[in-house]
Design a protein around this motif. Structure first.
Motif, PDB file in Angstrom:
ATOM      1  N   THR A 498      70.453  90.863  68.092  1.00 47.21           N
ATOM      2  CA  THR A 498      69.020  90.584  67.991  1.00 47.21           C
ATOM      3  C   THR A 498      68.754  89.805  66.706  1.00 47.21           C
ATOM      4  O   THR A 498      69.039  90.293  65.602  1.00 47.21           O
ATOM      5  N   MET A 499      68.221  88.589  66.847  1.00 43.51           N
ATOM      6  CA  MET A 499      67.918  87.740  65.698  1.00 43.51           C
ATOM      7  C   MET A 499      66.429  87.899  65.353  1.00 43.51           C
ATOM      8  O   MET A 499      65.562  87.798  66.233  1.00 43.51           O
ATOM      9  N   ILE A 500      66.123  88.131  64.067  1.00 38.28           N
ATOM     10  CA  ILE A 500      64.744  88.338  63.610  1.00 38.28           C
ATOM     11  C   ILE A 500      64.437  87.278  62.557  1.00 38.28           C
ATOM     12  O   ILE A 500      65.076  87.234  61.503  1.00 38.28           O
ATOM     13  N   ARG A 501      63.455  86.430  62.878  1.00 34.80           N
ATOM     14  CA  ARG A 501      63.017  85.393  61.924  1.00 34.80           C
ATOM     15  C   ARG A 501      61.498  85.404  61.902  1.00 34.80           C
ATOM     16  O   ARG A 501      60.858  85.294  62.944  1.00 34.80           O
ATOM     17  N   GLU A 502      60.939  85.539  60.730  1.00 37.65           N
ATOM     18  CA  GLU A 502      59.475  85.564  60.634  1.00 37.65           C
ATOM     19  C   GLU A 502      59.024  84.833  59.376  1.00 37.65           C
ATOM     20  O   GLU A 502      59.755  84.764  58.383  1.00 37.65           O
ATOM     21  N   THR A 503      57.851  84.282  59.474  1.00 35.48           N
ATOM     22  CA  THR A 503      57.230  83.627  58.316  1.00 35.48           C
ATOM     23  C   THR A 503      56.158  84.574  57.783  1.00 35.48           C
ATOM     24  O   THR A 503      55.159  84.853  58.475  1.00 35.48           O
TER      25      THR A 503
END
Length: 510
Positions: A498-503
């Motif tokens: 699971t890849m998690i990328r947030e701004t």
């Protein structure tokens, strides 16, 4: 007086007459013998002359036959030489003809090369004119224009490829995930396997510590004999009322364990008795190996198995992997493979045979450095198994490419059997090390801030730096991490990534 003369003269006359008669008879006999000898001589001469004539005639006939044979051979050889000369002459004519054609073609080629050279010079001049004109119109050099075109093409191709990958994955998930889930759920519902957790025991309990001295024997002769005959290491330390048997071969370990237990129970521990017990136990274990292999095949309804295959399959009875008995695991994989093959319409018998043999390399008596899939495939090839069965054995850990749907089924069934609850277990050290390695692989990629292994290592959550990795590259990063995990780690089942990328933007209103 006349009477006296008569008595004297008459006998003398009789004797003389007898001599005369015998001489005449002897003379007559001599003459007859000479005549007979002369006759025999003449007959022998006639026979010899007849034989001589016959031999001469036979010799003349033989000479005539040999002469005729030689003449025929000479005629055949002359004919063969004439035919060979004709072929040689024909080849010479053909070579001369080809040489003439080659010279002609070479001449034409030289003329064409000259013409091509002239055209290339003209094209080069025209290309220079066109390039200068294009650079003048566009205001860019040729190298700058080339780099700009390549960059635009690369961006377009990357965008199109990513869009196509996303579409294919979405379609595959929509159409295949439901079908795969239905098949696997149906298969799992149809099988009710018992939890397999047999472990090969390597410790033998003793009735008392004084038994250790009897096992060692005078000057260590008993323990040396037992180790030599069984091929194991027997460790006798300060552990109370116990000895440890160490050996990489589970069959030899079982033989040593059973022999030692019988010797302890019998009480008579000396080299002769040890040799007798070890031989008896070895024979019993070998019979048990064959019986277990036959029983497994009989339970699954598999026939026509090579004797070496039955024996190698039976050796799996004494082999465990992560606490799971390998023979029971192979039987379970075969049952699951049959059910999956039935659901999707594949060859059930082929899938079952490949599944029961998929780990047979673990039971082969082989000292090579190959893995068990390669050893098992080679053993199956020697056993004369089907090429599809051999490929399924070699491909069940993706060491080689699977060439049939049955090979894929074996992979799936193997994963189901190994990953179901209670199937396998590992030590806490290996468990922690596997989780650490899993996190380290993900954190080794550029742009990854932190990785967390959760759900006992079945899921990996990766936090991505939003400033270094754009959204369009996150899927590529996930795919690269997954490939690296598949290459570097050995693990049961599968790992969800699971890849998690947030701004995250924080601002204060004052």
């Amino acid at each position: 007086m006349p009477t006296i003369v008569m008595y004297i003269v008459l006998p003398v006359v009789g004797i003389v007459l007898g001599w005369i008669i015998r001489w005449i008879y002897a003379r007559f006999q001599l003459t007859a013998s000479e005549q007979k000898a002369e006759r025999v001589k003449r007959e022998a001469i006639l026979d010899a002359e007849a034989q001589k004539k016959e031999i001469l005639l036979n010799a003349k006939d033989e000479i005539i036959r040999e002469r005729n044979q030689q003449e025929r051979e000479n005629r055949e050889r002359r004919a063969e030489v004439q035919r060979f000369e004709a072929r040689v002459n024909k080849k010479e004519e053909l070579l001369e003809q080809r040489a003439a054609e080659f010279e002609k073609a070479e001449k034409e080629l030289a003329e064409k090369q000259v013409a091509i050279g002239k055209k290339e010079e003209e094209l080069s001049k025209q290309e220079e004119l066109y390039r200068a004109e294009l650079e003048k119109i566009s205001g860019l050099s040729a190298q700058e224009a080339k780099e700009l075109i390549i960059k635009n093409l690369e961006n377009d191709a990357r965008h199109d490829a990513q869009a196509l990958i996303n579409k294919i994955e979405q379609d595959a998930q929509l159409s295949a995930e439901k079908k795969a889930r239905d098949i696997l759920i149906t298969t799992i519902q149809r099988i009710a396997p018992e939890t397999t957790s047999d472990i090969t025991v390597t410790t033998v309990s003793l009735p008392s510590d004084e038994m250790k001295g009897r096992i060692i024997g005078r000057e260590g002769r008993n323990i040396r004999t037992l180790e030599t005959l069984t091929g194991v290491d027997i460790i006798i330390d300060d552990t109370p009322e116990a000895v440890v048997i160490s050996c990489f071969d589970p069959v030899r370990k079982e033989i040593a364990k059973e022999s030692l237990e019988r010797l302890i129970s019998d009480g008579r521990i000396h080299p002769a008795r040890i040799e007798e017990i070890v031989q008896k136990v070895t024979h019993e274990i070998q019979n048990k190996i064959y019986e277990e292999g036959e029983r497994a095949l009989f339970d699954l309804g598999i026939h026509n198995m090579n004797t070496d295959g039955v024996r190698a399959l039976g050796r799996l009875y004494f082999r465990t992997s992560y606490g799971q008995n390998v023979l029971n695991h192979s039987k379970e994989v075969a049952r699951i493979a049959v059910m999956i093959a039935s659901e999707i319409g594949a060859d059930r018998e082929l899938a079952k045979r490949a599944a029961i043999l998929h780990d047979i390399g673990k039971g082969a008596e082989n000292d090579s450095d190959q893995n068990h899939a390669e050893v098992g495939a080679e053993l199956a090839r020697k056993m004369g198994e089907n090429a599809l069965v051999i490929n399924a054995i070699a491909a069940h850990h993706n060491d080689v490419e699977a060439t049939s749907i049955e090979a894929i089924i074996v992979q799936i069934a193997d994963a189901i059997s190994a990953a179901r609850p209670g199937a396998r277990r590992e030590t806490i050290d290996n468990y922690v090390k596997r989780l650490e390695n899993l996190e380290a692989i993900a954190e080794g990629f550029a742009g990854v801030e932190k990785a967390y292994a959760i759900q006992a290592g079945r899921e990996l959550r990766v936090l991505v730096n939003n400033e270094k990795i754009p959204d369009s590259d996150v899927k590529d990063l996930a795919r690269n991490i997954a490939k690296q995990i598949e290459t570097d780690l050995r693990y049961p089942g599968r790992i969800r990534l699971t890849m998690i990328r947030e701004t995250r933007i924080v601002e204060y209103a004052r």
